[in-house]
Design a protein around this motif. Sequence first.
Motif, PDB file in Angstrom:
ATOM      1  N   TYR A  49      13.723  -9.783   4.623  1.00  0.00           N
ATOM      2  CA  TYR A  49      12.982 -10.664   5.526  1.00  0.00           C
ATOM      3  C   TYR A  49      12.350 -11.771   4.709  1.00  0.00           C
ATOM      4  O   TYR A  49      11.754 -11.501   3.676  1.00  0.00           O
ATOM      5  CB  TYR A  49      11.845  -9.897   6.224  1.00  0.00           C
ATOM      6  CG  TYR A  49      12.309  -8.756   7.075  1.00  0.00           C
ATOM      7  CD1 TYR A  49      12.565  -8.939   8.430  1.00  0.00           C
ATOM      8  CD2 TYR A  49      12.483  -7.484   6.548  1.00  0.00           C
ATOM      9  CE1 TYR A  49      12.978  -7.888   9.233  1.00  0.00           C
ATOM     10  CE2 TYR A  49      12.904  -6.431   7.335  1.00  0.00           C
ATOM     11  CZ  TYR A  49      13.153  -6.643   8.677  1.00  0.00           C
ATOM     12  OH  TYR A  49      13.575  -5.596   9.464  1.00  0.00           O
ATOM     13  N   GLU A  51      12.016 -16.419   3.968  1.00  0.00           N
ATOM     14  CA  GLU A  51      12.676 -17.723   3.881  1.00  0.00           C
ATOM     15  C   GLU A  51      13.952 -17.593   3.050  1.00  0.00           C
ATOM     16  O   GLU A  51      13.920 -17.090   1.932  1.00  0.00           O
ATOM     17  CB  GLU A  51      11.744 -18.756   3.238  1.00  0.00           C
ATOM     18  CG  GLU A  51      10.545 -19.125   4.079  1.00  0.00           C
ATOM     19  CD  GLU A  51      10.911 -19.798   5.388  1.00  0.00           C
ATOM     20  OE1 GLU A  51      11.897 -20.564   5.431  1.00  0.00           O
ATOM     21  OE2 GLU A  51      10.207 -19.538   6.379  1.00  0.00           O
ATOM     22  N   ALA A  56      14.360 -13.662   9.493  1.00  0.00           N
ATOM     23  CA  ALA A  56      13.185 -14.537   9.355  1.00  0.00           C
ATOM     24  C   ALA A  56      11.990 -13.792   8.756  1.00  0.00           C
ATOM     25  O   ALA A  56      11.917 -12.560   8.816  1.00  0.00           O
ATOM     26  CB  ALA A  56      12.804 -15.098  10.724  1.00  0.00           C
TER      27      ALA A  56
END
Length: 99
Positions: A49, A51, A56
């Motif tokens: 999870y 960036e 997202a």
Amino acid sequence: MTQGIDTDVFTAENCTQKTKEVMFAGTRTKNREAWIKKIRAKGIEVVCYGEGWETAPIYRQELVDCYRRARIVLNLCREGSGFSVRVFQVLGTGTFLLS
């Protein structure tokens, strides 16, 4: 717990259903990507999870819930950094942390 960790949020609760084998939460970097690729090459499922990853970023309660459902949470610090608040967050949830 160290400063900055909300011990009312990052708590260990009975989570008998571990739905993720291994997870990582943090921004994708070349070093982190290399480690994840090596682990996945061994046939181990890793959910990432943040960036740059396939999933997202997650925060607060969603992050806590994911930590609780994981069997192992990876702590892959950024290059040049020797500390991550992730250590205290994960340990607060009672989940195994691999650094």
